[in-house]
Design an enzyme around this catalytic site. Structure first.
Site, PDB file in Angstrom:
ATOM      1  CG  ASN A 198      -1.726   1.218   1.394  1.00 35.95           C
ATOM      2  OD1 ASN A 198      -1.770   2.074   0.489  1.00 35.95           O
ATOM      3  ND2 ASN A 198      -2.404   1.354   2.517  1.00 35.95           N
ATOM      4  CG  HIS A 223      -5.711   1.823   5.305  1.00 35.14           C
ATOM      5  ND1 HIS A 223      -5.278   2.728   6.240  1.00 35.14           N
ATOM      6  CD2 HIS A 223      -4.687   0.949   5.114  1.00 35.14           C
ATOM      7  CE1 HIS A 223      -4.031   2.418   6.588  1.00 35.14           C
ATOM      8  NE2 HIS A 223      -3.653   1.344   5.927  1.00 35.14           N
TER       9      HIS A 223
HETATM   10  P1  13P Z   1       3.286   0.407   7.609  1.00 33.67           P
HETATM   11  O1  13P Z   1       3.804  -0.868   7.005  1.00 33.67           O
HETATM   12  O2  13P Z   1       3.998   1.618   7.120  1.00 33.67           O
HETATM   13  O3  13P Z   1       3.182   0.317   9.096  1.00 33.67           O
HETATM   14  O4  13P Z   1       1.772   0.575   7.069  1.00 33.67           O
HETATM   15  C1  13P Z   1       0.899  -0.483   7.167  1.00 33.67           C
HETATM   16  C2  13P Z   1      -0.342  -0.154   6.427  1.00 33.67           C
HETATM   17  O5  13P Z   1      -1.104   0.707   6.813  1.00 33.67           O
HETATM   18  C3  13P Z   1      -0.604  -0.881   5.176  1.00 33.67           C
HETATM   19  O6  13P Z   1      -1.899  -0.648   4.715  1.00 33.67           O
END
Ligand code: 13P
Length: 253
Positions: free
Chosen positions: A9, A95
């Site tokens: 993401n 999300h």
């Molecule tokens: P991080 O891997 O930067 O903690 O983000 C996780 C996330 O929100 C993926 O959707």
């Protein structure tokens, strides 16, 4: 056997040319990977260019959000059909950043999930508790609320086209990753909920990803948990090498 799914993401990062460079580099690193489902989720403006740069279908394309209406007077929104038109086969929905900053609730998440499925996009449905909720012992009830709210009205087949991503909010972008046991506990809880609503067979087939500070160094331990079928990766997906390192960990499992 569930195939591991590693999705990046990219959130609000990368210009079109940076996005194309990243997938070009990534494709070279994962050229011989077939046992892991790999997905990248660039910003809307980079989707078509990334779709054009993706060769051999080794990497799937995802959007980070959609709107549930097909077309009409909805300024600023993008529909599931338009995401398919841009080359997507997945879309991230619900999300925690959307819930937190843009007021998304279960009802909206459910409408988005249904519109994605209607357009033959696989929704990656995000669920997860805040730190205060975990500390208050509410993790299981929050997860139940998110999961059941998101999948309301889905057939078993529709559920099995979907992916669930457990992302504890306190672990996102903080470097404070959930322990493998913490992740496993919630993933098993999600599977129990799905077994209750559908059947054990259905619950055993759906892919459930963990997300929140996943890095190459911690991926192996997380992915070795029986109910953890992959990762939804933020920061570490912004560089080809670290993302490929997580894919390599999924391969070894
Ligand atoms: P991080 O891997 O930067 O903690 O983000 C996780 C996330 O929100 C993926 O959707």
């Amino acid at each position: 056997m569930r195939k591991p799914i590693i999705a990046g993401n990219w959130k609000l990062n990368k210009t079109i040319s940076q996005a194309v460079d990243l997938v070009t580099e990534l494709q070279a690193l994962v050229a011989d990977v077939s046992e892991v489902e790999i997905v990248v989720a660039p910003v809307f403006t980079a989707l078509s260019a990334v779709a054009a740069a993706l060769k051999e279908n080794r990497i799937g394309l995802s959007a980070q959000d959609l709107y549930w209406e097909k077309s009409g007077a909805f300024t600023g929104e993008v529909s599931a059909e338009l995401l398919r038109d841009a080359g997507c086969s997945y879309v991230i929905i619900g999300h925690s950043e959307r819930r937190q900053y843009f007021g998304e609730n279960n009802e909206m998440v459910n409408k988005k999930v249904r519109s994605a499925l209607d357009a033959h996009l696989a929704p990656i449905i995000c669920v997860g508790e805040h730190l205060a909720e975990r500390q208050a012992g509410k993790t299981e009830s929050v997860i139940e609320d998110h999961v059941m709210g998101a999948i309301e009205g889905l057939s078993a087949n529709q559920l099995l086209t979907s992916v669930i991503a457990y992302e504890p909010v306190w672990a996102i972008g903080t470097g404070q990753v959930a322990t493998p046991d913490q992740a496993q506990e919630v993933h098993a809880h999600i599977r129990r909920l799905l077994a209750g609503k559908y059947s054990k067979e259905v619950a055993n087939q759906i892919q459930i990803q963990y997300g929140g500070s996943v890095k190459p160094a911690n991926a192996t331990d997380l992915l070795s948990q029986v109910d953890v079928d992959g990762a939804l990766v933020g920061g570490a997906s912004l560089e080809a090498e670290s993302f490929a390192g997580i894919i390599a960990a999924a391969r070894r499992n």
